[in-house]
Scaffold this active site. Structure first.
Site, mmCIF file in Angstrom:
data_model
loop_
_atom_site.group_PDB
_atom_site.id
_atom_site.type_symbol
_atom_site.label_atom_id
_atom_site.label_comp_id
_atom_site.label_asym_id
_atom_site.label_seq_id
_atom_site.Cartn_x
_atom_site.Cartn_y
_atom_site.Cartn_z
ATOM 1 N N ASP A 96 0.733 -1.184 -0.039
ATOM 2 C CA ASP A 96 -0.027 0.003 -0.125
ATOM 3 C C ASP A 96 0.856 1.268 -0.031
ATOM 4 O O ASP A 96 0.219 2.353 -0.562
ATOM 5 C CB ASP A 96 -1.111 0.023 1.340
ATOM 6 C CG ASP A 96 -1.991 -0.869 1.162
ATOM 7 O OD1 ASP A 96 -2.162 -1.492 0.027
ATOM 8 O OD2 ASP A 96 -2.834 -1.008 2.169
ATOM 9 N N HIS A 228 -17.941 -29.878 -18.289
ATOM 10 C CA HIS A 228 -19.269 -29.497 -18.209
ATOM 11 C C HIS A 228 -19.734 -30.176 -16.963
ATOM 12 O O HIS A 228 -19.655 -31.429 -16.827
ATOM 13 C CB HIS A 228 -20.035 -29.762 -19.673
ATOM 14 C CG HIS A 228 -21.537 -29.581 -19.418
ATOM 15 N ND1 HIS A 228 -22.031 -28.567 -19.485
ATOM 16 C CD2 HIS A 228 -22.342 -30.614 -19.185
ATOM 17 C CE1 HIS A 228 -23.340 -28.766 -19.488
ATOM 18 N NE2 HIS A 228 -23.624 -29.951 -19.229
HETATM 19 C C1 LIG Z 1 -11.266 -3.510 5.757
HETATM 20 C C2 LIG Z 1 -10.150 -3.519 4.734
HETATM 21 C C3 LIG Z 1 -10.518 -4.873 3.706
HETATM 22 C C4 LIG Z 1 -9.827 -5.094 2.713
HETATM 23 N N1 LIG Z 1 -10.063 -6.203 2.068
HETATM 24 C C5 LIG Z 1 -9.384 -6.581 0.996
HETATM 25 C C6 LIG Z 1 -9.662 -7.681 0.144
HETATM 26 O O1 LIG Z 1 -10.656 -8.258 0.177
HETATM 27 N N2 LIG Z 1 -8.956 -7.930 -0.656
HETATM 28 C C7 LIG Z 1 -7.644 -7.373 -1.047
HETATM 29 O O2 LIG Z 1 -6.840 -7.826 -2.041
HETATM 30 N N3 LIG Z 1 -7.231 -6.418 -0.306
HETATM 31 C C8 LIG Z 1 -8.066 -5.900 0.701
HETATM 32 N N4 LIG Z 1 -7.611 -4.956 1.614
HETATM 33 C C9 LIG Z 1 -6.483 -4.340 1.308
HETATM 34 C C10 LIG Z 1 -5.339 -4.992 1.948
HETATM 35 O O3 LIG Z 1 -5.614 -5.281 3.188
HETATM 36 C C11 LIG Z 1 -3.960 -4.288 1.651
HETATM 37 O O4 LIG Z 1 -3.848 -3.966 0.497
HETATM 38 C C12 LIG Z 1 -2.852 -4.962 2.041
HETATM 39 O O5 LIG Z 1 -2.760 -5.443 3.456
HETATM 40 C C13 LIG Z 1 -1.518 -4.361 1.913
HETATM 41 O O6 LIG Z 1 -0.264 -4.921 2.338
HETATM 42 P P1 LIG Z 1 0.852 -4.238 3.111
HETATM 43 O O7 LIG Z 1 1.875 -5.224 3.223
HETATM 44 O O8 LIG Z 1 1.182 -3.283 1.988
HETATM 45 O O9 LIG Z 1 0.253 -3.603 4.249
HETATM 46 P P2 LIG Z 1 -0.273 -3.972 5.447
HETATM 47 O O10 LIG Z 1 -1.116 -5.306 5.551
HETATM 48 O O11 LIG Z 1 -1.126 -3.013 6.382
HETATM 49 O O12 LIG Z 1 0.984 -4.408 6.344
HETATM 50 C C14 LIG Z 1 1.585 -3.389 6.705
HETATM 51 C C15 LIG Z 1 2.450 -3.712 8.147
HETATM 52 O O13 LIG Z 1 3.640 -3.103 8.425
HETATM 53 C C16 LIG Z 1 3.566 -2.613 9.730
HETATM 54 N N5 LIG Z 1 4.152 -1.252 10.022
HETATM 55 C C17 LIG Z 1 3.325 0.131 9.637
HETATM 56 N N6 LIG Z 1 4.761 1.124 9.868
HETATM 57 C C18 LIG Z 1 5.573 0.607 10.269
HETATM 58 C C19 LIG Z 1 7.122 0.865 10.719
HETATM 59 N N7 LIG Z 1 7.189 2.183 10.651
HETATM 60 N N8 LIG Z 1 7.821 0.064 10.798
HETATM 61 C C20 LIG Z 1 7.691 -1.387 10.915
HETATM 62 N N9 LIG Z 1 6.282 -1.873 10.588
HETATM 63 C C21 LIG Z 1 5.348 -0.962 10.274
HETATM 64 C C22 LIG Z 1 2.145 -2.544 10.104
HETATM 65 O O14 LIG Z 1 1.783 -2.602 11.546
HETATM 66 C C23 LIG Z 1 1.765 -3.579 9.450
HETATM 67 O O15 LIG Z 1 1.817 -5.012 10.103
HETATM 68 C C24 LIG Z 1 -8.586 -4.397 2.483
HETATM 69 C C25 LIG Z 1 -8.166 -3.530 3.385
HETATM 70 C C26 LIG Z 1 -8.852 -3.032 4.392
HETATM 71 C C27 LIG Z 1 -8.759 -2.071 5.238
#
Ligand SMILES: Cc1cc2nc3c(=O)[nH]c(=O)nc-3n(C[C@H](O)[C@H](O)[C@H](O)COP(=O)(O)OP(=O)(O)OC[C@H]3O[C@@H](n4cnc5c(N)ncnc54)[C@H](O)[C@@H]3O)c2cc1C
Length: 250
Positions: A96, A228
């Protein structure tokens, strides 16, 4: 984000269920008793005790001092290239925080791409073929361009459609709502986009992702034998419609 034809079908279905839909309306206040919103310059109020808010997400860079690290950002997201490299060669950013396609499966794929590049394997992301899923009933799943986007880019395109009510498994399952729609280019039959609004749509979109990744043509998928009775036959049928001008069973 969803193909307009499917949005229209879903809108109709929701309205049939008694749901009122207001788009281009701006919520100005939420109280314990009501939601206040503006629409066409007029203020409206809906009395309610329950509100479900779903307003999108944004990159969160709290605790990451991008300025100090020298990492370039744009509109609150870390800029990355297709190899997931940031503006600092030795720093990669996945998920993200780069704001490209804020989905769990994108984050996982980006993680693999980043690690492969770190290990010296040339690997890159193709954001044009990331499937998305909407968990409504029946489900919506999409990949690639909408018909509108494809027409804007390619001019004339081929559109193949197959309604669920013409599929045996859908009939037997008692879930005949929806449609499978594919958009292909006229020159090669390359699949530009696929939009599924039907039972099992979110599982079936993986076939479309594989087809697009392998640059399969509509004709090739149409001539791929599908078992099918399955809902997956709707994809084969829609591909026939796109490649040959009509589906077999509709
Ligand atoms: C309510 C909701 C429903 C969703 N449903 C879907 C779905 O159905 N399908 C789908 O594909 N996606 C869905 N998503 C989106 C999906 O959850 C995110 O796109 C995905 O989790 C992104 O992964 P990430 O690793 O970037 O971030 P995250 O999963 O948020 O992980 C980031 C991690 O980094 C940690 N962190 C943050 N800052 C720091 C720091 N400074 N130092 C160390 N660690 C840190 C956080 O604590 C977290 O554990 C949904 C999101 C939400 C909010």
């Amino acid at each position: 984000m969803v193909d307009k034809e499917i949005t229209d079908m879903v809108t109709k279905q929701l309205e049939t269920m008694g749901i009122e839909i207001h788009t281009s309306a701006k919520v100005t206040e939420i109280t314990d008793e009501a939601v206040v919103y503006e629409e066409d310059g007029t203020e409206h109020k809906i009395n309610t005790k329950i509100v479900l808010m779903s307003v999108g997400r944004g990159p969160r860079l709290d605790g990451i001092d991008t300025k100090k690290l020298g990492i370039k950002t744009e509109r609150g997201a870390i800029i990355t290239d297709e190899h997931m490299r940031t503006s600092i060669d030795s720093i990669y950013a996945i998920g993200d925080v780069n704001g490209k396609s804020m989905l769990a499966h994108t984050a996982s794929a980006e993680g693999i791409v980043a690690v492969e590049n770190i290990c010296g394997i040339d690997s890159s992301m193709d954001y044009g073929i990331i499937p998305s899923a909407i968990y409504i009933e029946p489900e919506i799943a999409s990949i690639g361009m909408t018909e509108e986007q494809a027409r804007e880019k390619y001019g004339e395109v081929s559109v193949g459609k197959f309604p669920l009510m013409a599929n045996g498994k859908a009939k037997a399952s008692g879930e005949e709502r929806g449609i499978v729609k594919v958009i292909t280019d006229l020159k090669y039959g390359e699949i530009l986009g696929a939009h599924l609004y039907c039972i099992h749509a979110t599982d079936m979109i993986a076939e479309m992702a594989a087809a697009m990744k392998l640059e399969a043509t509509a004709g090739e998928i149409a001539h791929t034998v599908h078992p099918h009775p399955t809902i997956s036959e709707t994809i084969m049928e829609a591909m026939h419609a796109a490649a040959d001008g009509s589906a077999i069973n509709f």
